[in-house]
Design a protein around this motif. Structure first.
Motif, mmCIF file in Angstrom:
data_model
loop_
_atom_site.group_PDB
_atom_site.id
_atom_site.type_symbol
_atom_site.label_atom_id
_atom_site.label_comp_id
_atom_site.label_asym_id
_atom_site.label_seq_id
_atom_site.Cartn_x
_atom_site.Cartn_y
_atom_site.Cartn_z
ATOM 1 N N ALA A 1 0.727 -1.342 0.083
ATOM 2 C CA ALA A 1 0.148 0.044 0.041
ATOM 3 C C ALA A 1 0.887 1.162 0.063
ATOM 4 O O ALA A 1 0.423 2.361 -0.397
ATOM 5 N N ALA A 2 2.077 1.254 0.614
ATOM 6 C CA ALA A 2 2.840 2.371 0.587
ATOM 7 C C ALA A 2 3.650 2.767 -0.816
ATOM 8 O O ALA A 2 4.053 3.683 -0.944
ATOM 9 N N ARG A 3 3.792 1.543 -1.701
ATOM 10 C CA ARG A 3 4.083 1.950 -2.943
ATOM 11 C C ARG A 3 3.184 1.129 -3.938
ATOM 12 O O ARG A 3 3.529 0.079 -4.501
ATOM 13 N N PRO A 4 2.074 1.745 -4.149
ATOM 14 C CA PRO A 4 1.067 1.273 -5.128
ATOM 15 C C PRO A 4 1.562 1.259 -6.614
ATOM 16 O O PRO A 4 0.935 0.043 -7.345
ATOM 17 N N ASN A 5 2.405 1.763 -7.021
ATOM 18 C CA ASN A 5 2.843 1.933 -8.510
ATOM 19 C C ASN A 5 4.052 0.896 -8.641
ATOM 20 O O ASN A 5 4.855 0.976 -9.792
ATOM 21 N N ASP A 6 4.385 0.136 -7.696
ATOM 22 C CA ASP A 6 5.617 -0.688 -7.865
ATOM 23 C C ASP A 6 5.687 -1.880 -8.661
ATOM 24 O O ASP A 6 6.502 -2.399 -8.896
ATOM 25 N N GLU A 7 4.254 -2.106 -9.048
ATOM 26 C CA GLU A 7 4.265 -3.548 -9.592
ATOM 27 C C GLU A 7 4.497 -3.231 -11.268
ATOM 28 O O GLU A 7 4.269 -2.333 -11.878
ATOM 29 N N ASN A 8 5.241 -4.305 -11.685
ATOM 30 C CA ASN A 8 5.660 -4.199 -13.174
ATOM 31 C C ASN A 8 4.436 -4.882 -14.070
ATOM 32 O O ASN A 8 4.169 -5.953 -13.699
ATOM 33 N N LEU A 9 4.255 -4.415 -15.159
ATOM 34 C CA LEU A 9 3.105 -4.785 -16.285
ATOM 35 C C LEU A 9 3.999 -5.933 -16.719
ATOM 36 O O LEU A 9 5.228 -5.891 -16.930
ATOM 37 N N ASP A 10 3.015 -7.028 -17.302
ATOM 38 C CA ASP A 10 3.532 -8.050 -18.006
ATOM 39 C C ASP A 10 4.157 -7.327 -19.270
ATOM 40 O O ASP A 10 3.667 -6.611 -19.836
ATOM 41 N N ALA A 11 5.116 -8.218 -19.776
ATOM 42 C CA ALA A 11 5.664 -7.811 -20.982
ATOM 43 C C ALA A 11 4.922 -7.801 -22.311
ATOM 44 O O ALA A 11 5.066 -7.048 -23.121
ATOM 45 N N GLY A 12 3.894 -8.374 -22.115
ATOM 46 C CA GLY A 12 3.039 -8.807 -23.352
ATOM 47 C C GLY A 12 1.910 -7.440 -23.298
ATOM 48 O O GLY A 12 1.251 -7.479 -24.260
ATOM 49 N N ALA A 13 1.569 -6.860 -22.150
ATOM 50 C CA ALA A 13 0.674 -5.826 -22.109
ATOM 51 C C ALA A 13 1.080 -4.571 -22.437
ATOM 52 O O ALA A 13 1.971 -4.110 -22.077
ATOM 53 N N ILE A 14 0.129 -3.994 -23.056
ATOM 54 C CA ILE A 14 0.515 -2.371 -23.437
ATOM 55 C C ILE A 14 -0.695 -1.714 -23.386
ATOM 56 O O ILE A 14 -1.832 -2.058 -23.688
ATOM 57 N N ASP A 15 -0.596 -0.583 -22.730
ATOM 58 C CA ASP A 15 -1.825 0.419 -22.558
ATOM 59 C C ASP A 15 -1.772 1.347 -23.544
ATOM 60 O O ASP A 15 -0.700 1.851 -24.249
ATOM 61 N N GLY A 16 -3.034 1.610 -24.014
ATOM 62 C CA GLY A 16 -3.340 2.438 -25.323
ATOM 63 C C GLY A 16 -4.774 2.449 -25.757
ATOM 64 O O GLY A 16 -5.600 1.869 -25.255
ATOM 65 N N PRO A 17 -4.825 3.108 -26.824
ATOM 66 C CA PRO A 17 -6.210 3.275 -27.300
ATOM 67 C C PRO A 17 -6.475 1.817 -27.830
ATOM 68 O O PRO A 17 -5.739 1.044 -28.421
ATOM 69 N N THR A 18 -7.878 1.672 -28.139
ATOM 70 C CA THR A 18 -8.275 0.446 -28.381
ATOM 71 C C THR A 18 -8.502 0.429 -29.966
ATOM 72 O O THR A 18 -8.580 1.223 -30.726
ATOM 73 N N CYS A 19 -8.205 -0.854 -30.438
ATOM 74 C CA CYS A 19 -8.230 -1.184 -32.034
ATOM 75 C C CYS A 19 -7.258 -0.359 -32.877
ATOM 76 O O CYS A 19 -7.732 -0.205 -33.917
ATOM 77 N N ILE A 20 -6.128 -0.094 -32.391
ATOM 78 C CA ILE A 20 -5.147 0.726 -33.282
ATOM 79 C C ILE A 20 -3.758 -0.047 -33.222
ATOM 80 O O ILE A 20 -3.360 -0.284 -32.030
ATOM 81 N N GLY A 21 -3.563 -0.605 -34.035
ATOM 82 C CA GLY A 21 -2.419 -1.331 -34.100
ATOM 83 C C GLY A 21 -1.293 -0.796 -35.132
ATOM 84 O O GLY A 21 -1.401 0.118 -35.902
#
Length: 638
Positions: free
Chosen positions: A388-408
């Motif tokens: 809880a003290a460092r909520p942003n410490d988690e690493n995302l999986d290498a296959g996941a990417i944040d971004g807009p939907t349906c744009i490749g």
């Protein structure tokens, strides 16, 4: 607003030295839930058997009832607000009147039997007899069990209906809660590890041993292992360096084997056996999709029907008593479960199986093993506070990417290869691609003359733009970003993978991956795609315009439909009339994503020595387009 709590549990033993402490950690997840309930979920249940009573029927009953009573007690904080709304602040910051409820319960079959108070071998959701589980029958329910309790003895309940009548289920007393309706699908244990790995893969081996002499059977099984071992690499694909030779199989091992097993057995077993394996894999990938419509449900029913027909070939060698296997029988209920709970999208006890390592096994290893439970709880509390003290410490999986939907998009790597020639003629000599300059000129002809009736590949070379003094930069890889919500993806459903074309991969042999190119948006599946092998990623400027490009070797589909046994398309590398490989330079935007090709070995045996996975794309004359490489490939390459 109705908020169901999704529950899951997975029995585990944490006392590795003595093996006498069994834990049933319970995991729950809803949008907003009381902290006391969350902590109770993570704490888990500990059951310790003593030598004096561990074998008695009374103690076994006590343990089972303790399990239900503990679950009931853990969920009590939610009960008042299952009928009376509670004003709760939701994740979007708004306050709503919330009614809580019990949602799907994820568990493997032994725990399903414990949760539903049934006898091992019976189905937890229907009344089919254990010797014919796939026969049509009615559904279980609390009302049905209560009616039977009034007119049957405990022995009659046990023998005729598979009900343990002297247990009180934990859902008793909760509104809108019937454990037989709450039991959810478990893709990992029911399909991947159960039906596929423990059943079908074992049946295939027994079939080979039952239809061949021992020496020949060993030779065939060894060749199947070699075929698996030489499978070409692909992002996210498990590499089996020794084939199936593992004593301890994890869930990820079974998932990885499912992706490469079908081409490995094709040619060594009859087509009916191959079809039976293909039916199981096809079913698994269909129910795993994040979006399931009526057409998908029809395909799921068809896959189940085909599997039930094709598995009969194993009756003589593996299953003389029939196919009444609870985990395998569960696939007949998936359509109804999907209609009740929605698309599972990977919902399985692998979620809890990974959680109990963090919540139970690792904290146990930190204790002094003397009255460990209180130490484990304290460890978990402290770890929660640190998280809880460092909520942003988690690493995302290498296959996941944040971004807009349906744009490749496919982009070249950030860094180009240094210490190589920049002149196209010197570079062609360095790369051993003598036609590189010619192919770039033909590419530029298409770019500068899009309306020409003659494509650059057939145009006279003297009509193509001159290209000799421009600087050419080459790259070892490109990054494809595409919309794939069924795979590990970001919030917008975006997934990324690396496509490589390098003379040495990790200081080893070269690696030249394959790709999909889109050529007909109106055609369904692989009919609207091309397959090709990447030979070079390059970038150059011509007349002030920058062109990111890729040198590819074309592949053509064999026939106009997939292989009838495996369900995969087969492609062959193209050659020109003079025998040279059919190469072309195309714009990077033409690439859709990476493709995985597996060699078609047929009845031939793979050489025992001097054959590596890096040789596969050069050694075979035909290749399966592996639509099971990941879930996005399954959706586009059918």
């Amino acid at each position: 607003m109705f908020v169901p709590g999704v529950l899951g549990s997975d029995k585990t033993t944490v006392s590795v030295g003595t093996g006498n402490t069994e834990f049933y950690p319970l995991y729950g997840s809803v949008g907003n839930i009381f902290n006391s309930t969350r902590r109770a979920h993570r704490d888990g249940l500990s059951v310790v058997a003593t030598r004096d009573y561990s074998g008695s029927a009374a103690f076994r009953k006590f343990r089972r009832q303790l399990f239900h009573s503990s679950l009931n007690r853990i969920l009590q904080p939610l009960k008042p607000h299952m009928t009376v709304p509670r004003v709760t602040r939701c994740a979007d910051g708004h306050f709503r009147r919330v009614i809580y409820g019990l949602g799907p319960y994820i568990a493997d079959y032994p725990e399903q039997a414990l949760l539903t108070s049934i006898v091992q071998g019976w189905c937890p959701v229907c009344l089919s007899p254990p010797d014919n589980l796939d026969s049509p029958s009615g559904r279980r329910s609390h009302e049905h069990t209560d009616a039977l309790l009034e007119g049957c003895t405990l022995k009659e309940l046990w023998d005729d209906f598979g009900i343990v009548g002297d247990l009180i289920p934990f859902t008793t007393g909760f509104p809108r809660a019937d454990i037989h309706e709450l039991i959810s699908m478990d893709l990992l244990h029911q399909i991947i590890k159960g039906t596929f790995k423990d059943h079908v893969v074992e049946w295939v081996e027994e079939y080979i041993r039952g239809t061949h002499e021992t020496a020949e059977a060993d030779r065939i099984l060894a060749d199947i292992d070699r075929r698996i071992a030489i499978t070409t690499p692909f992002p996210g694909l498990r590499h089996f360096y020794t084939g199936r030779g593992y004593k301890q199989w994890t869930g990820n091992d079974s998932k990885g084997l499912m992706k490469v097993y079908l081409p490995a057995i094709a040619g060594h077993v009859p087509s009916t056996v191959v079809k039976a394996v293909a039916d199981v894999i096809e079913f698994c990938y269909l129910v795993r999709r994040s979006v399931i419509n009526e057409d998908t449900l029809v395909s799921i029913d068809a896959a189940v029907a085909r599997f039930h027909a094709h598995r009969e070939i194993f009756r003589a060698t593996s299953r003389p008593d029939g196919f009444s296997l609870p985990r395998q029988h569960s696939i007949t209920h998936y359509r109804r479960l999907i209609q009740n709970f929605g698309a599972p999208n990977g919902l399985c006890s692998s979620i809890t199986e990974s959680k109990h390592i963090k919540a139970v096994k690792r904290p146990y290893r930190r204790t002094n093993h003397n009255r460990a439970l209180s130490q484990m709880l304290l460890t978990n509390q402290r770890l929660d506070k640190l998280a809880a003290a460092r909520p942003n410490d988690e690493n995302l999986d290498a296959g996941a990417i944040d971004g807009p939907t349906c744009i490749g998009k496919v982009k070249l790597a950030k860094s180009y290869v240094r210490k190589v020639p920049r002149n196209v003629h010197e570079l062609a000599e360095y790369l051993e691609q003598p036609r590189l300059c010619e192919l770039i000129r033909r590419f530029l002809f298409d770019q500068l003359n899009p309306a020409s009736p003659v494509p650059g590949g057939r145009a006279a070379l003297d009509r193509c733009p001159e290209f000799s003094t421009e600087r050419v930069f080459i790259f070892n890889s490109a990054r494809a970003v595409f919309y794939a919500p069924s795979d590990m993806s970001g919030v917008g459903g975006m997934h990324h993978e690396r496509i490589r074309a390098t003379k040495s991969w990790y200081r080893g042999p070269p690696r030249y991956d394959c790709v999909f190119l889109e050529h007909d948006k109106d055609a369904a599946g692989f009919r609207g795609l091309h397959a090709a092998r990447v030979r070079l990623f390059l970038r150059f400027k011509f007349r002030g315009v920058e062109y990111p490009c890729v040198l590819i070797h074309w592949f053509s589909a064999r026939g106009d439909s997939p292989c009838p046994d495996t369900g995969m398309w087969i492609v062959t590398p193209d050659s020109e009339r003079n025998g040279r490989p059919s190469l072309a330079v195309v714009h990077l935007d033409a690439l859709l994503r990476g493709a995985h090709l597996i060699g078609v070995a047929g009845k031939d045996f793979i050489p025992v020595h001097h054959f590596d996975f890096s040789d596969s794309l050069d050694a075979f004359k035909a290749f399966y387009v592996n639509k099971y490489a990941d879930h996005h490939a399954h959706e586009i390459a059918f």
